[in-house]
Design a protein around this motif. Structure first.
Motif, short mmCIF file in Angstrom:
data_model
loop_
_atom_site.label_atom_id
_atom_site.label_comp_id
_atom_site.label_asym_id
_atom_site.label_seq_id
_atom_site.Cartn_x
_atom_site.Cartn_y
_atom_site.Cartn_z
N CYS A 1 0.85 -1.20 0.00
CA CYS A 1 0.00 0.00 0.00
C CYS A 1 0.88 1.25 0.00
CB CYS A 1 -0.92 -0.01 1.22
SG CYS A 1 -1.79 1.55 1.43
N CYS B 1 0.24 3.28 3.70
CA CYS B 1 0.64 2.73 5.00
C CYS B 1 1.66 1.61 4.87
CB CYS B 1 -0.58 2.28 5.79
SG CYS B 1 -1.27 0.74 5.19
N ALA C 1 1.20 -1.48 4.02
CA ALA C 1 0.71 -2.84 4.27
C ALA C 1 1.02 -3.72 3.06
CB ALA C 1 -0.80 -2.80 4.53
N CYS D 1 -6.70 -1.71 0.56
CA CYS D 1 -5.78 -1.98 1.66
C CYS D 1 -6.60 -2.24 2.94
CB CYS D 1 -4.84 -0.80 1.87
SG CYS D 1 -3.86 -0.98 3.37
N CYS E 1 -5.45 0.62 5.95
CA CYS E 1 -5.83 2.04 5.97
C CYS E 1 -7.05 2.34 5.10
CB CYS E 1 -4.65 2.93 5.55
SG CYS E 1 -4.26 2.83 3.80
#
Ligand SMILES: [Zn+2]
Length: 336
Positions: free
Chosen positions: A9, A12, A14, A39, A42
């Motif tokens: 992501c 963030c 991820a 995601c 977030c």
């Protein structure tokens, strides 16, 4: 569905995002499949793999829907837009100087100019920028924000508008880096963008009105807050609009919706769309219409006598609580 090896992501970091939908749009070249990830951390929706710059240009040149709207429709939209954006901050801004990034055909700035603002637009579409300059007398730079900065390195603004813009930007992080070069310290940015927390996404999935091949990112409040904080902004105000019932398209029965989509696909297949768009452009896109200045004057009058957005029925709509309407507005101040 969790997909390993999905791109990390952008906001963030991820590592494991989920494919939210995958579909072909008739507007897209050949067999290009548009894939939207979500995601889980977030809430950012992002298109990946992205189209190349050339493919994106072809998509926009094929007729960006936004530019085909009629004057009357646009000016009506601007009154509401003004009430829920600039009206909320105008007492904080001195001098009254504003930069709109992605100013399209210049309707909002033409209204602000009449209200005494010193306005500047930046618009990537040269034909829209030309319209804005010639038909509405709005100073508009044709090009990207980056190019504008190169040519005007010392220009700073106390107010920046990014209305219906962020969802189109290829690299949101670079965008905020550039915004930091044109915003004054303690300046304000108003962002208005489709809302990744919209309750209607749960109901409509990939058919939600905020999803289309022009929208590369759909931000949640959380993802956008993270991004703003990262670039030195402090959020002053958050709300959603489009808090009432869904749009006309979504009010169609599933069967009507299928017919509408088949008809659209057929238009593309037979190239009739080119003719239809051409006709629409001839009628509305960049032409003179006799009543344009009258609509502009009417907008100013409505603004001067108009109501506060927060007393409107939309603001009181059932999705307002928890900011779950179709569009998200964030007003943020540049702190450091
Ligand atoms: Zn994320």
């Amino acid at each position: 569905m969790k997909i390993k090896n999905s791109p990390a992501c952008l906001i963030c970091g991820a590592k494991e995002s989920e494919i939210f939908f995958e579909k072909k749009y008739p507007e897209l070249p050949g067999s290009f499949k548009f894939t939207m990830y979500r995601c889980p951390q977030c809430g950012l929706y992002y298109n990946y793999p992205q189209m190349t710059q050339n493919e994106l240009s072809a998509l926009y040149n094929n007729g960006y829907y936004f530019f085909h709207r009629r004057d009357q429709v646009e000016f009506r939209r601007i009154v509401a837009l003004y009430q829920r954006s600039v009206a909320l901050v105008e007492n904080q801004i001195q001098p009254r100087k504003v930069l709109e990034i992605g100013s399209a055909k210049g309707y909002l700035l033409s209204v602000l100019q009449r209200l005494g603002w010193d306005v500047q637009g930046i618009e990537i579409s040269h034909s829209a920028a030309k319209f804005s300059r010639q038909k509405l007398n709005v100073p508009t730079y044709a090009g990207t924000l980056d190019e504008f900065i190169t040519q005007h390195p010392n220009e700073k603004y106390p107010l920046i508008l990014a209305i219906d813009l962020l969802e189109h930007v290829i690299e949101p992080a670079s965008f905020f880096k550039q915004v930091n070069q044109v915003i004054e310290r303690n300046g304000i940015i108003i962002i208005d963008t489709p809302n990744g927390n919209s309750a209607n996404i749960t109901q409509y999935g990939s058919e939600w009105q905020g999803f289309n091949p022009f929208h590369l990112f759909i931000f949640s409040l959380e993802s956008l807050s993270q991004l703003l904080n990262q670039y030195g902004f402090e959020i002053q105000k958050v709300f959603s609009h489009g808090n009432l019932s869904p749009t006309a398209t979504q009010l169609m029965t599933p069967q009507q919706n299928i017919i509408r989509k088949r008809f659209k696909a057929l238009l593309y297949e037979t190239q009739l769309i080119t003719l239809a768009k051409h006709l629409r452009r001839q009628l509305y896109e960049f032409q003179d219409t006799p009543n344009r200045h009258q609509y502009l004057r009417e907008s100013i009058l409505k603004i001067r006598t108009g109501q506060d957005y927060f007393n409107s029925s939309d603001s009181q709509g059932h999705l307002a609580k928890g900011h779950q309407g179709d569009n998200l507005v964030i007003i943020a101040q540049k702190m450091k």
